[in-house]
Design a protein around this motif. Structure first.
Motif, mmCIF file in Angstrom:
data_model
loop_
_atom_site.group_PDB
_atom_site.id
_atom_site.type_symbol
_atom_site.label_atom_id
_atom_site.label_comp_id
_atom_site.label_asym_id
_atom_site.label_seq_id
_atom_site.Cartn_x
_atom_site.Cartn_y
_atom_site.Cartn_z
ATOM 1 N N SER A 34 -12.629 6.229 27.539
ATOM 2 C CA SER A 34 -12.679 7.324 28.233
ATOM 3 C C SER A 34 -13.475 8.463 27.605
ATOM 4 C CB SER A 34 -11.180 7.874 28.496
ATOM 5 O OG SER A 34 -10.445 7.126 29.134
ATOM 6 N N VAL A 35 -13.487 8.570 26.491
ATOM 7 C CA VAL A 35 -13.982 9.933 25.621
ATOM 8 C C VAL A 35 -15.344 9.361 25.181
ATOM 9 C CG1 VAL A 35 -13.939 11.268 23.709
ATOM 10 C CG2 VAL A 35 -11.936 10.943 25.236
ATOM 11 N N MET A 36 -15.718 8.218 24.423
ATOM 12 C CA MET A 36 -16.755 8.142 23.547
ATOM 13 C C MET A 36 -17.982 8.065 24.302
ATOM 14 S SD MET A 36 -19.051 5.765 22.347
ATOM 15 C CE MET A 36 -18.583 4.261 22.823
ATOM 16 N N PRO A 37 -18.136 7.446 25.585
ATOM 17 C CA PRO A 37 -19.516 7.112 25.965
ATOM 18 C C PRO A 37 -20.388 8.405 26.288
ATOM 19 C CG PRO A 37 -18.322 5.518 26.855
ATOM 20 C CD PRO A 37 -17.228 6.318 26.178
ATOM 21 N N LEU A 38 -19.482 9.293 26.995
ATOM 22 C CA LEU A 38 -20.066 10.697 27.396
ATOM 23 C C LEU A 38 -19.710 12.300 26.688
ATOM 24 C CD1 LEU A 38 -19.971 10.058 31.245
ATOM 25 C CD2 LEU A 38 -21.944 10.022 29.868
ATOM 26 N N THR A 57 -20.714 13.237 23.953
ATOM 27 C CA THR A 57 -21.663 14.221 23.326
ATOM 28 C C THR A 57 -22.458 14.743 24.493
ATOM 29 O OG1 THR A 57 -23.075 12.126 23.132
ATOM 30 C CG2 THR A 57 -21.766 12.791 21.219
ATOM 31 N N VAL A 58 -22.651 14.065 25.703
ATOM 32 C CA VAL A 58 -23.234 14.676 26.811
ATOM 33 C C VAL A 58 -22.428 15.798 27.328
ATOM 34 C CG1 VAL A 58 -23.864 14.063 29.390
ATOM 35 C CG2 VAL A 58 -24.046 12.363 27.484
ATOM 36 N N PHE A 59 -20.845 15.538 27.246
ATOM 37 C CA PHE A 59 -19.893 16.656 27.661
ATOM 38 C C PHE A 59 -20.129 17.864 26.806
ATOM 39 C CE2 PHE A 59 -16.041 18.382 26.017
ATOM 40 C CZ PHE A 59 -15.735 19.247 27.052
ATOM 41 N N LEU A 60 -20.406 17.798 25.405
ATOM 42 C CA LEU A 60 -20.629 18.838 24.686
ATOM 43 C C LEU A 60 -21.578 19.627 24.877
ATOM 44 C CD1 LEU A 60 -19.305 17.049 21.324
ATOM 45 C CD2 LEU A 60 -17.989 18.992 22.669
ATOM 46 N N ARG A 61 -22.772 18.742 25.219
ATOM 47 C CA ARG A 61 -24.239 19.606 25.606
ATOM 48 C C ARG A 61 -24.380 20.155 26.913
ATOM 49 N NH1 ARG A 61 -28.875 19.984 22.951
ATOM 50 N NH2 ARG A 61 -30.910 19.549 23.882
ATOM 51 N N GLU A 62 -23.514 19.335 27.855
ATOM 52 C CA GLU A 62 -23.521 19.923 29.097
ATOM 53 C C GLU A 62 -22.751 21.064 29.338
ATOM 54 O OE1 GLU A 62 -21.800 17.711 33.247
ATOM 55 O OE2 GLU A 62 -23.923 17.153 32.629
ATOM 56 N N ASN A 101 -16.995 16.653 32.057
ATOM 57 C CA ASN A 101 -15.486 16.894 31.612
ATOM 58 C C ASN A 101 -14.537 16.017 32.094
ATOM 59 O OD1 ASN A 101 -15.235 18.470 33.850
ATOM 60 N ND2 ASN A 101 -14.670 20.288 32.898
ATOM 61 N N ALA A 102 -14.945 15.106 33.279
ATOM 62 C CA ALA A 102 -14.032 14.284 33.952
ATOM 63 C C ALA A 102 -13.440 13.330 33.007
ATOM 64 C CB ALA A 102 -14.689 13.551 35.373
ATOM 65 N N ILE A 103 -14.350 13.083 31.864
ATOM 66 C CA ILE A 103 -13.768 12.058 31.100
ATOM 67 C C ILE A 103 -12.223 12.586 30.306
ATOM 68 C CG2 ILE A 103 -16.012 11.325 30.228
ATOM 69 C CD1 ILE A 103 -15.668 13.084 27.708
ATOM 70 N N LEU A 104 -11.842 13.725 30.292
ATOM 71 C CA LEU A 104 -10.924 14.224 29.563
ATOM 72 C C LEU A 104 -9.483 13.849 30.296
ATOM 73 C CD1 LEU A 104 -12.238 17.651 28.057
ATOM 74 C CD2 LEU A 104 -11.848 15.272 26.931
ATOM 75 N N PRO A 105 -9.427 14.204 31.710
ATOM 76 C CA PRO A 105 -8.058 13.627 32.316
ATOM 77 C C PRO A 105 -8.056 12.521 32.375
ATOM 78 C CG PRO A 105 -9.388 15.413 33.587
ATOM 79 C CD PRO A 105 -10.186 15.056 32.489
ATOM 80 N N CYS A 106 -9.107 11.693 32.459
ATOM 81 C CA CYS A 106 -9.036 10.167 32.141
ATOM 82 C C CYS A 106 -8.228 9.509 30.866
ATOM 83 C CB CYS A 106 -10.297 9.472 32.187
ATOM 84 S SG CYS A 106 -10.235 7.610 32.451
ATOM 85 N N ALA A 107 -8.885 10.287 29.889
ATOM 86 C CA ALA A 107 -8.329 10.040 28.362
ATOM 87 C C ALA A 107 -6.947 10.414 28.401
ATOM 88 C CB ALA A 107 -9.149 10.700 27.278
#
Length: 402
Positions: free
Chosen positions: A17-21, A23-28, A160-166
Motif C-alpha cells: 500500500s505504502v511503498m510504490p507511491l 515518495t510521490v506522496f511526500l513530494r506531492e 495520500n489515498a495509500i494511507l487508508p489502504c495501509a
C-alpha cells in the motif's frame, strides 16, 4: 500453516500500500525536496537500529510473538492514520520514526516465528512447508493494494489515498495475528543473551562476508526504492496511477521465481541464487539510468524476482542455518538491526544527497555501483553455509566450505 500464510499476505499488503507511491506522496502532498525524502526514509529506518533486536529478543525469552505482532500492527495503524491528516513536514518526519518503530520489527519477527514453528513441527514429525512457499504469500499480498488503488488514482485521487489502504491491512493483520498457532518456548541451556549469540553468529568467519556483502546490497536497494517512484514520475513521465502497476509486474514475476526457488536451489544452490540476483539488481539500475523510457521501466521488472530472492529470501534462510532454537528469532532481528538497519539509515541520507547533487539518474548509477560491490563480495569472498541436515547442529562454529 494457513494462518501464517495469511499473515504474510496481509502484512506485505501493508508494504504494498505504502511503498510504490510513498515518495510521490511526500513530494506531492508534503512539499518535500529530494534530500528531505532521503531523510524521511532514513528516519523510518532508524528504529531498525534497536527495535528488531529488542523485539525478537523478547520473543526468544518471554513474550508471545503473536501478541507482539498485534501491538505492532495496532501502533502502525495509528501512526499511518495520523500521517494522513498531517500537513507539517516536521510532524510527518516524526511520524515516520514512529511508523518505523512499530513496523520494521514485524517482518524479522514473522520470519523468526515461521522458523520456530517449522522447527517445532519438524521435531514432532509433521510435514513442514518450505519458507519460500510461505513467503510467496507475502509477495501476492504486496500486489493487491496497487489493484485496489488503481481506480481511485485514475479518477484523480491524491497520493495520500495509500494511507487508508495501509491502515485497513494493518487492522486485518492485527485480527489475523490471533489465529496464529502457539509456539512453545525452548528450554534454555545457556545463560548467554540470545542477542549476543546472534551477533556472534552473523559475524562468524563463515558468515562475515555474507553480512558485509549484503550491507552494500541494502544500501543499494534503499537508494533504488527511495526514489524509483519519483524517477518514473518525473524522468520517465509515467502517470501516477500506473506506477504501482508497473512495479507490481516485477512483484508478479517474483511469485514465479519464489515458487521455482526450491528447484533453483537444487541446480545452483542458495548462494548461486544470491549471486544471480545481485547481478540482476545492478543490471536493472544501469538499464534504467541510461534508457529511461516507459518500455524499459517495464522490461527491467524481469530482474525484480531474482533481486528479492537475493536480498530478502536467501539471507533469511542462511541466517536460520546459523541459529539454534535459543536465538532463532533473535538472529533475524539482530541481522535486521546490524546490517539492514545501518545500511538503510546511512543509505537513505546518502542517496538523498546524491540525488540532490546529481539528479535521479545519478542516484540510479550510485545504486548500481553499490550493487556491483555487493555482487563482487558475495561472488568471490562468501562461501556456502551448509544446512543443518549436513552438520546436525547450528552452523556458527563450522568452517567455511564451498
Amino acid at each position: 500453516m494457513t494462518a501464517l500464510r495469511r499473515q504474510f499476505f496481509l502484512s506485505y499488503a501493508v508494504i504494498g500500500s505504502v511503498m510504490p507511491l510513498m515518495t510521490v506522496f511526500l513530494r506531492e502532498q508534503g512539499g518535500f525536496n529530494f534530500l528531505q525524502i532521503g531523510l524521511a526514509m532514513s528516519l523510518m529506518n532508524i528504529p531498525m537500529l534497536c527495535s528488531p533486536a529488542l523485539i525478537t529478543l523478547l520473543a526468544d525469552r518471554n513474550l508471545d510473538s503473536r501478541r507482539i505482532l498485534a501491538v505492532a500492527y495496532t501502533c502502525s495503524a495509528m501512526v499511518l492514520s495520523a500521517m494522513y491528516f498531517s500537513h507539517d513536514i516536521t510532524l510527518t518526519l516524526t511520524l515516520f520514526v514512529f511508523h518505523g518503530l512499530s513496523f520494521v520489527a514485524m517482518l524479522p519477527l514473522q520470519d523468526g516465528y515461521y522458523f520456530s514453528l517449522a522447527e517445532q513441527k519438524r521435531q514432532a514429525g509433521e510435514t513442514v512447508i518450505g519458507y519460500p512457499l510461505v513467503r510467496v504469500w507475502g509477495t501476492i499480498g504486496f500486489i493487491l493494494p496497487s489493484l485496489i488503488l488503481f481506480y481511485p488514482l485514475s479518477k484523480g485521487a491524491p497520493a495520500n489515498a495509500i494511507l487508508p489502504c495501509a491502515v485497513s491491512f494493518c487492522l486485518l493483520s492485527l485480527l489475523n495475528s490471533f489465529s496464529l498457532p502457539a509456539v512453545a518456548k525452548p528450554k534454555r541451556t545457556s545463560d548467554r543473551l540470545p542477542t549476543k549469540e546472534a551477533l556472534r553468529a552473523i559475524f562468524a568467519p563463515n558468515a562475515r562476508w555474507l553480512s558485509i556483502g549484503l550491507f552494500f546490497g541494502f544500501m543499494a536497494v534503499s537508494a533504488f526504492y527511495a526514489f524509483i517512484g519519483n524517477f518514473f514520475d518525473e524522468e520517465v513521465g509515467i502517470p501516477k496511477k500506473y506506477i504501482g502497476l508497473i512495479i507490481n509486474i516485477g512483484v508478479l514475476i517474483e511469485v514465479g521465481f519464489t515458487l521455482l526457488m526450491p528447484w533453483m536451489q537444487r541446480k545452483i544452490h542458495l548462494r548461486g541464487i544470491m549471486v544471480l540476483g545481485l547481478f540482476c539488481m545492478a543490471l536493472r539500475m544501469v538499464l534504467l539510468a541510461f534508457f529511461p523510457t516507459p518500455a524499459m521501466a517495464v522490461v527491467v521488472q524481469l530482474c525484480h524476482g531474482l533481486e528479492v530472492l537475493a536480498l530478502f529470501v536467501g539471507p533469511v534462510m542462511f541466517l536460520d542455518r546459523l541459529a539454534t532454537d535459543e536465538f532463532r528469532n533473535s538472529i533475524q532481528g539482530v541481522f535486521t538491526m546490524a546490517i539492514g538497519g545501518v545500511a538503510r539509515v546511512v543509505g537513505g541520507v546518502a542517496a538523498g544527497m546524491v540525488v540532490m547533487n546529481f539528479g535521479l539518474r545519478g542516484g540510479l548509477i550510485y545504486g548500481a555501483i553499490l550493487s556491483v560491490c555487493s555482487f563482487l563480495i558475495i561472488t568471490f569472498l562468501f562461501h556456502r553455509i551448509p544446512p543443518r541436515s549436513e552438520i546436525h547442529e547450528n552452523a556458527v562454529s563450522s568452517s567455511e566450505s564451498s
